[in-house]
Design an enzyme around this catalytic site. Sequence first.
Site, PDB file in Angstrom:
ATOM      1  N   LYS A  85      -0.677  11.448   5.988  1.00 29.02           N
ATOM      2  CA  LYS A  85      -0.320  10.511   7.109  1.00 29.02           C
ATOM      3  C   LYS A  85       0.380   9.321   6.108  1.00 29.02           C
ATOM      4  O   LYS A  85       1.352   8.636   6.492  1.00 29.02           O
ATOM      5  CB  LYS A  85      -1.541  10.027   7.541  1.00 29.02           C
ATOM      6  CG  LYS A  85      -1.386   8.789   8.592  1.00 29.02           C
ATOM      7  CD  LYS A  85      -2.829   7.975   8.525  1.00 29.02           C
ATOM      8  CE  LYS A  85      -2.973   7.129   7.331  1.00 29.02           C
ATOM      9  NZ  LYS A  85      -4.039   6.097   7.430  1.00 29.02           N
ATOM     10  N   LYS A 113       0.836  -1.348   0.064  1.00 25.95           N
ATOM     11  CA  LYS A 113       0.008  -0.070  -0.088  1.00 25.95           C
ATOM     12  C   LYS A 113       0.877   1.210  -0.175  1.00 25.95           C
ATOM     13  O   LYS A 113       0.547   2.306  -0.635  1.00 25.95           O
ATOM     14  CB  LYS A 113      -0.869   0.014   1.170  1.00 25.95           C
ATOM     15  CG  LYS A 113      -1.885   1.298   1.404  1.00 25.95           C
ATOM     16  CD  LYS A 113      -2.879   1.345   0.299  1.00 25.95           C
ATOM     17  CE  LYS A 113      -3.678   2.807   0.173  1.00 25.95           C
ATOM     18  NZ  LYS A 113      -4.731   2.679   0.970  1.00 25.95           N
TER      19      LYS A 113
END
Lengths: 306, 306
Positions: free
Chosen positions: B245, B177
């Site tokens: 983030k 990811k």
Amino acid sequence: MRDEGKNMRLGFIGLGVMGRPMALNLMKHGHEMAVYARRAASAEPLVSAGARLCGSPREVAENAEVIFTMVTSSSDVENVALGEDGIIKGARAGCVLVDMETIAPAVARRVAASLAERGIDMLDAPVSGGPAGAQQATLSIMAGGKAAVFERVKPLLECLGKTIVHMGESGAGQTTKACNQLALLVCAQGAAEALALARASGIDPAKVREVLMAGVAASRVLDLFGARMVSRDFAAGIETRLYHKDLDIVLELAHGLGQAVPAGAVVMQHINAMIGRGDGTSDLSALIKIIEAMSMPDDARRNDAA
Amino acid sequence: MRDEGKNMRLGFIGLGVMGRPMALNLMKHGHEMAVYARRAASAEPLVSAGARLCGSPREVAENAEVIFTMVTSSSDVENVALGEDGIIKGARAGCVLVDMETIAPAVARRVAASLAERGIDMLDAPVSGGPAGAQQATLSIMAGGKAAVFERVKPLLECLGKTIVHMGESGAGQTTKACNQLALLVCAQGAAEALALARASGIDPAKVREVLMAGVAASRVLDLFGARMVSRDFAAGIETRLYHKDLDIVLELAHGLGQAVPAGAVVMQHINAMIGRGDGTSDLSALIKIIEAMSMPDDARRNDAA
């Protein structure tokens, strides 16, 4: 110029990996073709198909109503169009030059202005789609110049590509192509960094590419160049030195406009390094080697190069 | 755990813009559902559909064989899994935690190790595809953890996504990811720079996006975010602070591996600037405002902001 439905007398100058299949696609529609290439051998397949081989751009222009150029650089276009034996010396008023190589928008405008003084029209009509798109006549073509000239030439462009858009006045096609190359090259940098990070993490880059292609990170760049990054197949489709030339045009355009393109500048530094490593004639997928090499001990680099 | 064909007792924790439609998709397949959300209002649509509302992650775990988490950050996952009223306090041995938010690979491995001491299995299974992919159950899911656990849970993941790949051991899903977000964000930076350059050149960015989408520069990022850059629709799909983030995770992973990701670092600086301009809760497409603003006189900026 005759009606679009009829066969026309065309010229094509620059018969490389892009120009050759494009000229052949025009001939398939029944148009007469006069060709010129710096290396006469490049013209062989065209001559076999019935094209007339000319000794200069001037001679091509003498035999054509619409002349296509697919040469390499801005200075090549200037020479072919305006030089001693150039198109301007042979073309009649009403002729159209369609320049399809990627050159600086400012040069496209300058050449168009010089030709206009002799009544010769010019479109800047660079393409995206690579050698496969040239062969399959599925190129994306972004054109700048007078709308009326675009409409007259459009049936010929439809022999070469699928998406054909008039972007605006002279130079607008080249400006659009600069935007295209910027998006493409930054995307390639992202793909290279992502696959290098996967490899450094011990995750199979082939699997990473597969799963990324199913999500929002999917791109034609990750599909085409990503596949070659994974297979380590760095033999050239289009040589990276040509992307270097294109990015030079992007950075010069941005400079002239006072427009920052920070990631574009980062990619340029990596392409500089590719050329330094002797990868200027490799495929753009070799970008991943730079990302890897800069983070690799010298010993590992030696092994990696072997 | 019962046979895959049968209805199962599931739990879902984190019912935001992604988690809510995902939990609903699992319920559509007939599974029982226990849910927990920090804001109880988020659970409304699930409770209406027959889900049991629980007062803590612990209570969800007491009522579920497989628990899904879709919370925000690494520390949220640690709290929900291992905290005072966490999953670890309520789950029986043999339970599986499937964590689907994007967190640091190292945190995923650490939480998995703590749960393993109690006989609780964990998969890290982050997704790509955004809110539309969550709603349509077309997410791309990249999973890390034991292969046998992946196979047991796969029929449930198939209720949520279309491309479901086991990437390797614990943490491998999150590492993948991270690669996904790196490729996506750098591609978005390239799209923003290209469309900003078009606008600065006086060429219609909508036309540029259209023609770029037909060539090698085509990407889902240019399609989705590019459309919003063109329409100046900066209302959030996913808030940019969440990409901040994610990119933090990418840069920390790269740091730990000693792997350079130069364009990733450039994008981070632009996202920092977005947050500085008050665009942390805007869509990622607002990236183009930063590229434009940095090249714009202050007077023009004031007009642009108006």
